[in-house]
Write an enzyme that holds these catalytic residues in place. Structure first.
Site, PDB file in Angstrom:
ATOM      1  N   GLN A  42      20.509  66.891  68.468  1.00  9.22           N
ATOM      2  CA  GLN A  42      20.741  65.564  67.912  1.00  9.22           C
ATOM      3  C   GLN A  42      20.355  65.450  66.445  1.00  9.22           C
ATOM      4  O   GLN A  42      20.801  64.523  65.769  1.00  9.22           O
ATOM      5  CB  GLN A  42      19.985  64.526  68.741  1.00  9.22           C
ATOM      6  CG  GLN A  42      20.512  64.414  70.168  1.00  9.22           C
ATOM      7  CD  GLN A  42      19.750  63.403  70.986  1.00  9.22           C
ATOM      8  OE1 GLN A  42      18.787  63.753  71.656  1.00  9.22           O
ATOM      9  NE2 GLN A  42      20.160  62.154  70.934  1.00  9.22           N
ATOM     10  N   HIS A  62      33.608  69.852  70.065  1.00  8.62           N
ATOM     11  CA  HIS A  62      34.732  70.441  69.328  1.00  8.62           C
ATOM     12  C   HIS A  62      36.031  70.404  70.127  1.00  8.62           C
ATOM     13  O   HIS A  62      37.106  70.194  69.565  1.00  8.62           O
ATOM     14  CB  HIS A  62      34.406  71.884  68.936  1.00  8.62           C
ATOM     15  CG  HIS A  62      33.260  72.001  67.977  1.00  8.62           C
ATOM     16  ND1 HIS A  62      32.615  73.185  67.723  1.00  8.62           N
ATOM     17  CD2 HIS A  62      32.637  71.068  67.211  1.00  8.62           C
ATOM     18  CE1 HIS A  62      31.660  72.991  66.843  1.00  8.62           C
ATOM     19  NE2 HIS A  62      31.641  71.706  66.526  1.00  8.62           N
ATOM     20  N   ASP A  75      27.302  68.918  64.364  1.00 12.89           N
ATOM     21  CA  ASP A  75      27.409  70.087  63.487  1.00 12.89           C
ATOM     22  C   ASP A  75      26.412  70.035  62.332  1.00 12.89           C
ATOM     23  O   ASP A  75      25.818  71.054  61.965  1.00 12.89           O
ATOM     24  CB  ASP A  75      28.824  70.202  62.927  1.00 12.89           C
ATOM     25  CG  ASP A  75      29.854  70.515  63.996  1.00 12.89           C
ATOM     26  OD1 ASP A  75      29.482  70.549  65.189  1.00 12.89           O
ATOM     27  OD2 ASP A  75      31.033  70.731  63.651  1.00 12.89           O
ATOM     28  N   ARG A 100       7.152  64.926  68.778  1.00 16.55           N
ATOM     29  CA  ARG A 100       7.804  65.642  69.869  1.00 16.55           C
ATOM     30  C   ARG A 100       9.199  66.069  69.423  1.00 16.55           C
ATOM     31  O   ARG A 100      10.028  65.224  69.044  1.00 16.55           O
ATOM     32  CB  ARG A 100       7.897  64.737  71.108  1.00 16.55           C
ATOM     33  CG  ARG A 100       8.569  65.426  72.272  1.00 16.55           C
ATOM     34  CD  ARG A 100       8.811  64.504  73.445  1.00 16.55           C
ATOM     35  NE  ARG A 100       9.682  65.172  74.393  1.00 16.55           N
ATOM     36  CZ  ARG A 100      10.555  64.572  75.194  1.00 16.55           C
ATOM     37  NH1 ARG A 100      10.679  63.255  75.165  1.00 16.55           N
ATOM     38  NH2 ARG A 100      11.301  65.270  76.012  1.00 16.55           N
ATOM     39  N   HIS A 145      16.351  70.534  76.066  1.00 24.58           N
ATOM     40  CA  HIS A 145      16.815  69.156  75.913  1.00 24.58           C
ATOM     41  C   HIS A 145      18.354  69.148  75.842  1.00 24.58           C
ATOM     42  O   HIS A 145      18.938  68.817  74.823  1.00 24.58           O
ATOM     43  CB  HIS A 145      16.195  68.518  74.665  1.00 24.58           C
ATOM     44  CG  HIS A 145      16.245  67.018  74.651  1.00 24.58           C
ATOM     45  ND1 HIS A 145      15.130  66.242  74.438  1.00 24.58           N
ATOM     46  CD2 HIS A 145      17.264  66.148  74.819  1.00 24.58           C
ATOM     47  CE1 HIS A 145      15.469  64.956  74.466  1.00 24.58           C
ATOM     48  NE2 HIS A 145      16.764  64.883  74.695  1.00 24.58           N
ATOM     49  N   ASN A 189      13.682  68.077  79.650  1.00 22.15           N
ATOM     50  CA  ASN A 189      13.818  66.646  79.409  1.00 22.15           C
ATOM     51  C   ASN A 189      14.962  66.070  80.229  1.00 22.15           C
ATOM     52  O   ASN A 189      16.094  66.564  80.160  1.00 22.15           O
ATOM     53  CB  ASN A 189      14.091  66.376  77.928  1.00 22.15           C
ATOM     54  CG  ASN A 189      14.166  64.888  77.625  1.00 22.15           C
ATOM     55  OD1 ASN A 189      13.152  64.194  77.581  1.00 22.15           O
ATOM     56  ND2 ASN A 189      15.380  64.368  77.436  1.00 22.15           N
ATOM     57  N   GLU A 190      14.656  65.058  81.014  1.00 22.81           N
ATOM     58  CA  GLU A 190      15.642  64.237  81.716  1.00 22.81           C
ATOM     59  C   GLU A 190      16.686  65.027  82.503  1.00 22.81           C
ATOM     60  O   GLU A 190      17.883  64.994  82.207  1.00 22.81           O
ATOM     61  CB  GLU A 190      16.351  63.306  80.734  1.00 22.81           C
ATOM     62  CG  GLU A 190      15.423  62.319  80.064  1.00 22.81           C
ATOM     63  CD  GLU A 190      16.129  61.363  79.128  1.00 22.81           C
ATOM     64  OE1 GLU A 190      15.502  60.376  78.720  1.00 22.81           O
ATOM     65  OE2 GLU A 190      17.316  61.601  78.807  1.00 22.81           O
ATOM     66  N   ASN A 329      10.075  58.784  80.639  1.00 20.16           N
ATOM     67  CA  ASN A 329      11.001  58.139  79.710  1.00 20.16           C
ATOM     68  C   ASN A 329      11.512  56.862  80.367  1.00 20.16           C
ATOM     69  O   ASN A 329      12.028  56.915  81.490  1.00 20.16           O
ATOM     70  CB  ASN A 329      12.192  59.044  79.383  1.00 20.16           C
ATOM     71  CG  ASN A 329      11.789  60.321  78.672  1.00 20.16           C
ATOM     72  OD1 ASN A 329      10.630  60.513  78.319  1.00 20.16           O
ATOM     73  ND2 ASN A 329      12.747  61.201  78.455  1.00 20.16           N
ATOM     74  N   TYR A 331      13.729  53.101  79.692  1.00 23.13           N
ATOM     75  CA  TYR A 331      14.548  52.268  78.820  1.00 23.13           C
ATOM     76  C   TYR A 331      14.996  50.963  79.470  1.00 23.13           C
ATOM     77  O   TYR A 331      15.023  49.930  78.822  1.00 23.13           O
ATOM     78  CB  TYR A 331      15.794  53.044  78.365  1.00 23.13           C
ATOM     79  CG  TYR A 331      15.484  54.164  77.403  1.00 23.13           C
ATOM     80  CD1 TYR A 331      15.404  53.929  76.031  1.00 23.13           C
ATOM     81  CD2 TYR A 331      15.270  55.457  77.851  1.00 23.13           C
ATOM     82  CE1 TYR A 331      15.118  54.953  75.137  1.00 23.13           C
ATOM     83  CE2 TYR A 331      14.972  56.487  76.973  1.00 23.13           C
ATOM     84  CZ  TYR A 331      14.898  56.225  75.622  1.00 23.13           C
ATOM     85  OH  TYR A 331      14.598  57.232  74.732  1.00 23.13           O
ATOM     86  N   GLU A 401       9.208  58.926  76.014  1.00 23.95           N
ATOM     87  CA  GLU A 401      10.299  58.264  75.287  1.00 23.95           C
ATOM     88  C   GLU A 401      10.386  56.804  75.673  1.00 23.95           C
ATOM     89  O   GLU A 401      10.278  56.468  76.854  1.00 23.95           O
ATOM     90  CB  GLU A 401      11.680  58.872  75.600  1.00 23.95           C
ATOM     91  CG  GLU A 401      12.032  60.140  74.896  1.00 23.95           C
ATOM     92  CD  GLU A 401      13.465  60.568  75.213  1.00 23.95           C
ATOM     93  OE1 GLU A 401      14.340  59.683  75.402  1.00 23.95           O
ATOM     94  OE2 GLU A 401      13.710  61.783  75.290  1.00 23.95           O
TER      95      GLU A 401
END
Length: 531
Positions: A42, A62, A75, A100, A145, A189-190, A329, A331, A401
């Site tokens: 990311q 892509h 990219d 992190r 991740h 992660n997740e 995490n 949200y 998170e």
């Protein structure tokens, strides 16, 4: 240092003047740690620099740009592969206890296997870790991740049972290189995202298999984590004394006005229990209610056995107890009730919850935030930690998170300040009233990034990133100023400062570090023009 007061008044605060008077008087314990998080794909960019091989997200973006909301790809992203020193600087400016970040599997091991370690990848992460330590910031490292090497996906990826050994080999390399300097690790992660979301929505690696692949991925992810944890526990912990766990994304569920607690609990067992029960429970294995339900549904559908692969006794023993803390995490949340005929069932990212025949709704007062799945319910964080403790016993909770996005990218992001304030309030209540052992809080994210299928449209960052600028200029938002104040004071009561404007007041606040530290407990309206 001289300050010109455009509005010549300073109001000294006696007690609290905001709505939640009792909570505002609470403070975080001195040992509590604050940080911010990012992930390799990311933010790093440099997708084909040196000998890095393609990840599933390189290939997916892509080949299928239409599946990304803005057609974007990682990219270049924030160009953190080149600008990592800027990242360290803004982490230090915030005064964070830890940062992190994740390591890119295909950057470190181009073939996906440990036959060859990339010297460029090895050096990049080593320099980042050393830079953080030199700035007085603890590195918290995520081993995986969601950026699986495409070469391993071509062999079946997370549906291949051998992936647990491939991941364990990769984790051993990471520990060997960096465990002397990194004391807190997240193995994975997740898994709910790269299993449940991936195999039901067809996002990277673009394989849709909601009835079979989804459950294979779940089991293999848990065993992969367990093998990595046991490698660290046996080979590295005696010398380096670090901590290792995984991070689970969990949505809070509670019954709606017409719902039943039994239905909400079934949703919790699926959404939270499937990635928790095998590790944190005393008996291990899948949550019994979920295991029985999927077995029953599988037989009704004509399968000769359950679509949910069972844990063998050896696998139960291997996986159970493989944690040093609970990485959480959080949200959003949903209300639950039994589905009526013709109603929509299932919910992102827990699409497998369609197995349960539950309908999910929200309350009108819950604020909506982008993207499509996001409704804000701060109390859910507190409820969730209490539920996990009640299910699995007292343990250390580390919030790895939480955060909120917007689409306009404004710098004076009062909604984000409110989000953090209200969620931190729930953490304080968990500590002081519920006596939950919460030790850390991680803001997602340090800076705007590539937000998976939402591309660059979603802005989660404490810092705005100008993606049109070759240097990817990072600019602190009002939320960064607020979070910095929380870190320095341990208080969630926001200081009052001049509203953000394009004249750069937030940068001026950051440049006045020493003076700001003296007056953070004072409500003020200042012109930092002459600072």
């Amino acid at each position: 240092m001289y300050l010109h007061l455009q509005s010549v008044f300073i109001i000294f605060v006696v007690g609290s003047v905001w709505s939640h008077k009792n909570v505002s008087e609470l403070k975080f314990p001195p040992w509590f740690k604050f940080g911010a998080a990012t992930a390799a794909y990311q933010i790093e960019g440099g997708w084909n620099i040196s000998d890095k091989s393609p990840s599933i997200w390189d290939v997916f973006t892509h080949e299928s740009p239409g599946m990304i909301s803005d057609g974007g790809a990682g990219d270049e992203a924030c160009d953190s592969y080149r600008l990592w020193r800027e990242d360290v600087k803004i982490v230090a400016d915030l005064g964070l206890d830890f940062y992190r970040f994740s390591i890119s599997w295909p950057r470190l091991l181009p073939s996906g296997f440990p036959d060859r370690i990339s010297s460029a990848g090895r050096r990049y992460y080593s320099e980042l870790i050393d830079g953080l330590l030199a700035a007085g910031v603890e590195p918290v490292v995520t081993v995986y991740h969601w950026d699986l090497p495409q070469s391993l996906q071509d062999l079946g990826g997370w549906t291949n049972p051998l992936i647990s050994d491939w991941f364990a080999d990769y984790a051993r390399v990471v520990f060997s290189l960096y465990a002397d300097r990194v004391k807190t690790w997240i193995t994975i992660n997740e898994p709910v995202i790269y299993c449940d979301a991936s195999y039901t929505m067809g996002v990277a690696p673009k394989v849709q298999s909601p009835e079979i692949g989804l459950y294979l991925c779940k089991k293999h992810a848990l065993i992969a984590h367990a093998k990595a944890w046991r490698i660290y526990d046996k080979e590295f912990k005696p010398k380096y004394h670090g901590k290792v766990s995984l991070s689970n994304l969990i949505m809070w569920f509670e019954p709606d006005d017409d719902g039943e607690e039994e239905v909400a609990e079934l949703a919790r067992q699926y959404g939270g229990g499937m990635y928790s029960h095998p590790i944190y429970s005393k008996e291990g294995g899948w949550p019994p209610a979920i295991e029985q339900l999927i077995a029953k549904r599988s037989l009704e559908q004509g399968y000769p056995r359950s679509r949910l692969p069972a844990f063998t006794e050896h696998e139960i023993q291997l996986t159970r107890g493989t944690y040093d803390f609970y990485g959480l995490n959080y949200y959003t949340a949903r209300l639950t009730r039994r589905a009526r005929s013709g109603e929509r069932i299932g919910i992102w990212p827990f699409s497998g919850i369609s197995e349960l025949n539950i309908t999910f709704t929200t309350r009108p007062e819950w604020k909506k935030a982008p993207p499509f799945w996001f409704y804000i319910y701060p109390e859910g964080l507190r409820h969730l930690m209490t539920w996990l403790r009640d299910q699995y016993g007292d343990m250390e909770f580390f919030i790895t998170e939480t955060g909120v996005s917007d689409y306009d990218g404004r710098l004076h992001d009062v909604d984000r300040v409110e989000y953090y304030q209200k969620h931190l309030e729930q953490v304080l209540l968990s500590i002081h009233e519920d006596h939950v052992n919460v030790t850390g809080f991680t803001a997602w994210t340090l800076m705007d990034d590539f937000e998976w299928i939402d591309g660059y449209r979603s802005k989660f960052g404490l810092y705005a990133v100008d993606f049109s600028d070759q240097q990817r200029r990072r600019t602190p938002r009002t939320s960064a100023v607020y979070y910095r104040n929380v870190v320095h004071t341990g208080s969630i009561t926001p200081p009052k400062y001049s509203p953000y404007s394009d004249n750069g007041v937030t940068n001026k606040i950051f440049s006045c570090t020493n003076l700001y530290s003296l007056i953070i407990t004072v409500y003020y309206v200042l012109d930092f023009q002459n600072c």
